[in-house]
Design a protein around this motif. Structure first.
Motif, short mmCIF file in Angstrom:
data_model
loop_
_atom_site.label_atom_id
_atom_site.label_comp_id
_atom_site.label_asym_id
_atom_site.label_seq_id
_atom_site.Cartn_x
_atom_site.Cartn_y
_atom_site.Cartn_z
N ARG A 198 9.84 10.24 -2.63
CA ARG A 198 10.69 9.90 -1.48
C ARG A 198 10.30 8.54 -0.89
O ARG A 198 11.16 7.72 -0.56
CB ARG A 198 10.61 11.00 -0.42
CG ARG A 198 11.30 12.30 -0.83
CD ARG A 198 11.12 13.37 0.24
NE ARG A 198 11.69 12.98 1.52
CZ ARG A 198 12.95 13.20 1.88
NH1 ARG A 198 13.77 13.82 1.04
NH2 ARG A 198 13.39 12.83 3.07
N SER A 199 9.00 8.31 -0.74
CA SER A 199 8.54 7.04 -0.18
C SER A 199 8.91 5.87 -1.10
O SER A 199 9.34 4.81 -0.64
CB SER A 199 7.03 7.06 0.05
OG SER A 199 6.68 7.98 1.05
N THR A 205 6.00 13.34 -1.86
CA THR A 205 5.94 12.22 -0.93
C THR A 205 6.07 10.89 -1.67
O THR A 205 6.75 9.97 -1.21
CB THR A 205 4.63 12.25 -0.14
OG1 THR A 205 4.50 13.53 0.49
CG2 THR A 205 4.60 11.17 0.93
N THR A 206 5.43 10.77 -2.82
CA THR A 206 5.51 9.52 -3.59
C THR A 206 6.95 9.21 -3.96
O THR A 206 7.42 8.08 -3.79
CB THR A 206 4.66 9.61 -4.87
OG1 THR A 206 3.29 9.77 -4.51
CG2 THR A 206 4.81 8.36 -5.72
N GLY A 257 3.66 5.47 -2.87
CA GLY A 257 5.08 5.17 -2.72
C GLY A 257 5.34 3.73 -2.32
O GLY A 257 6.33 3.13 -2.75
N ALA A 302 9.54 4.49 4.52
CA ALA A 302 8.64 4.98 3.47
C ALA A 302 7.36 5.53 4.09
O ALA A 302 6.87 6.59 3.69
CB ALA A 302 8.33 3.86 2.48
N VAL A 303 6.80 4.82 5.08
CA VAL A 303 5.59 5.29 5.76
C VAL A 303 5.89 6.54 6.59
O VAL A 303 5.06 7.46 6.68
CB VAL A 303 4.99 4.18 6.62
CG1 VAL A 303 3.77 4.69 7.40
CG2 VAL A 303 4.60 2.98 5.76
N GLN A 324 11.83 17.61 3.59
CA GLN A 324 10.78 17.49 2.58
C GLN A 324 10.52 18.85 1.92
O GLN A 324 10.32 18.93 0.70
CB GLN A 324 9.50 16.95 3.19
CG GLN A 324 9.59 15.49 3.60
CD GLN A 324 8.28 14.99 4.18
OE1 GLN A 324 7.42 15.76 4.57
NE2 GLN A 324 8.14 13.67 4.25
N TRP A 362 2.07 8.77 0.13
CA TRP A 362 2.84 7.68 0.73
C TRP A 362 2.28 6.31 0.38
O TRP A 362 3.04 5.34 0.24
CB TRP A 362 2.95 7.86 2.25
CG TRP A 362 1.71 7.69 3.07
CD1 TRP A 362 0.86 8.66 3.48
CD2 TRP A 362 1.21 6.47 3.63
NE1 TRP A 362 -0.15 8.13 4.24
CE2 TRP A 362 0.04 6.78 4.36
CE3 TRP A 362 1.64 5.14 3.59
CZ2 TRP A 362 -0.71 5.81 5.03
CZ3 TRP A 362 0.89 4.18 4.27
CH2 TRP A 362 -0.26 4.52 4.98
N SER A 365 5.85 5.88 -8.90
CA SER A 365 6.05 4.76 -7.98
C SER A 365 7.09 3.78 -8.50
O SER A 365 8.03 3.40 -7.79
CB SER A 365 4.71 4.05 -7.77
OG SER A 365 4.85 2.97 -6.89
N GLU A 420 7.82 8.91 5.89
CA GLU A 420 7.73 10.07 5.01
C GLU A 420 6.28 10.56 4.93
O GLU A 420 6.02 11.76 4.88
CB GLU A 420 8.23 9.70 3.61
CG GLU A 420 9.70 9.38 3.51
CD GLU A 420 10.59 10.61 3.58
OE1 GLU A 420 10.06 11.74 3.48
OE2 GLU A 420 11.81 10.45 3.74
N GLY A 421 5.33 9.62 4.93
CA GLY A 421 3.92 9.98 4.89
C GLY A 421 3.45 10.68 6.15
O GLY A 421 2.60 11.59 6.08
#
Length: 441
Positions: free
Chosen positions: A77-78, A74-75, A160, A90-91, A232, A157, A291, A93-94
């Motif tokens: 991708r975000s 998640t990190t 991210g 980005a959110v 994902q 996320w 990040s 994705e979380g």
């Protein structure tokens, strides 16, 4: 527009890295610190409860590793979407990672109610007091699995989008509460090992609830999106395979230690939890790398990413040396914090020299892992981990069992695992093939 190399070097300064790494350090340290408190509390109940915690705790560590896979995927991708200027994506994705995490957590909780006893007996090598106690601990502690995995997705996320402040409160609060509950439930209230399991489940559930509330506060659509969840899963498959290789190795190590007796597996629990603690603390640099590298490559800035990789690898080595010195200095004192049994302390000293020697190497390995995860180069990490586990760690620990080498043989295998990964990571970093730009790799 990409930064110049000089600007990238400035952006990759230790101060910038520390701004993300230090809050992440507190978050990463909170859970293993609680586990160390838990180990110390249970350790004074005797050999059987400590051995049961070693077995049950190793199984729950598997769940935590699944959470790490979710968080890391998640990190990356975000961070790439955030670096490309799309915070809402980005959110989002979380959100989907949280649905995925919750579903897996429920399956883990249900699975431990049905199969916890059989799993404990398999790890111990047959029925007995340790297996029965481990099964009881697992059934209760596993109720916190949905919260544990929700918290992992939340950490992912938030890292991210380079928000490492809120996770401080969402992780520290529940763990502090649980650290107070654990000794209270175990001793004054007389619950013994069961009190440890209850305290674990409370902390994990509360933490997951806080991260879920943070998503609601973002005012983004919360409905599940199966297509994005499938993406994902597909993009995280290499991390899942990598995590499976880790867990097969550590579960096997615990199984071998258990066959050397209760004192050996209890000492292995002490050394292993301390190793996990140092690994997660060193992983703070990896979180910063994920990040910052992800955002840099998402914005098309390969120069920044390469500058980060060099600096973070160097900082990882320096931190590893510092940990090695601290651990060496505490050799005669630290094991006594976790057990009053002389046989357990004696066995811990067998693993200690290996524990100390691998710290500088592990510092670089964990830092460069973060670089490649942030870059989305997880296929290489998958292949590396599988080869190092199947070709190094697993043969070494089962050879230790076959030759009756004891705990020292197990920890020599772990050191070999770290060395193999270090060599391969340095080769990959030098090649430059990992620095691929774009919003999502």
């Amino acid at each position: 527009m990409s930064q110049t190399l000089a600007t990238a070097q400035a952006a990759a300064s230790p101060r910038r890295i520390a701004a993300l790494a230090l809050p992440a350090l507190v978050v990463l340290a909170a859970e293993p610190l609680y586990v160390l408190v838990d180990t110390a509390v249970v350790g004074h109940l005797g050999q059987v409860p400590l051995a049961a915690l070693a077995v049950g705790g190793t199984v729950m560590t598997l769940t935590a590793w699944i959470g790490t896979v979710v968080a890391y995927g998640t990190t990356g991708r975000s961070a790439r979407r955030f670096g490309a200027g799309d915070r809402a994506a980005a959110v989002a994705e979380g959100v989907q990672a949280s649905w995925l995490a919750f579903g897996v957590g429920v399956l883990v909780a249900l699975g431990m109610q049905v199969g916890g006893g059989a799993l404990a007996r398999t790890l111990v090598g047959g029925p007995g007091e340790v297996a029965d106690a481990a099964a009881q601990w697992l059934r209760i502690a596993a109720l916190g699995a949905p919260g544990l995995l929700l918290a992992a997705a939340g950490n992912g996320w938030l890292r991210g989008i380079q928000d490492t402040r809120r996770p401080l409160f969402f992780v520290l609060g529940p763990n502090l509460l649980s650290a107070l509950l654990c000794p209270l439930l175990v001793y004054p209230l007389g619950l013994g090992l069961t009190g440890s399991a209850v305290a674990n489940a409370v902390a994990q559930t509360l933490g997951g609830t806080l991260f879920a509330a943070a998503l609601v506060a973002e005012r983004v659509p919360l409905r599940p999106r199966p297509r994005l969840i499938r993406q994902q899963l597909v993009l995280s498959r290499d991390l899942l395979i990598r995590g499976a290789a880790f867990q097969a190795s550590f579960l096997s190590a615990t199984a071998v230690a258990a066959r050397f007796g209760a004192a050996a597996v209890g000492a292995h629990q002490i050394a292993l939890q301390l190793w996990f603690f140092t690994a997660l603390v060193l992983d703070a640099l990896a979180i910063a790398a994920q990040s910052l590298v992800g955002a840099a490559l998402g914005a098309g800035d390969a120069a920044y990413a390469r500058a980060l990789a060099r600096r973070i690898g160097l900082l990882g080595g320096v931190c590893g040396v510092a940990f090695g010195l601290l651990i060496a200095a505490g050799a005669g004192v630290v094991p006594g914090w976790f057990s009053s049994d002389p046989l357990v302390r004696e066995q811990a000293m067998v693993a200690w020299p290996w524990f100390v020697a691998m710290q500088p190497l592990a510092g670089v390995v964990f830092a460069l892992d973060g670089v490649l995860i942030g870059a989305g180069d997880v296929r290489y990490l998958r292949n590396l981990t599988v080869v190092a586990a199947l070709g190094g760690f697993l043969p070494a620990i089962w050879l230790a069992y076959g030759l009756n080498l004891g705990l020292g043989g197990i920890w020599a295998g772990l050191t070999l695992f770290v060395v193999l990964r270090l060599v391969a990571l340095l080769l990959r970093l030098r090649s430059g093939g990992w620095a691929v730009v774009g919003a999502v790799r």
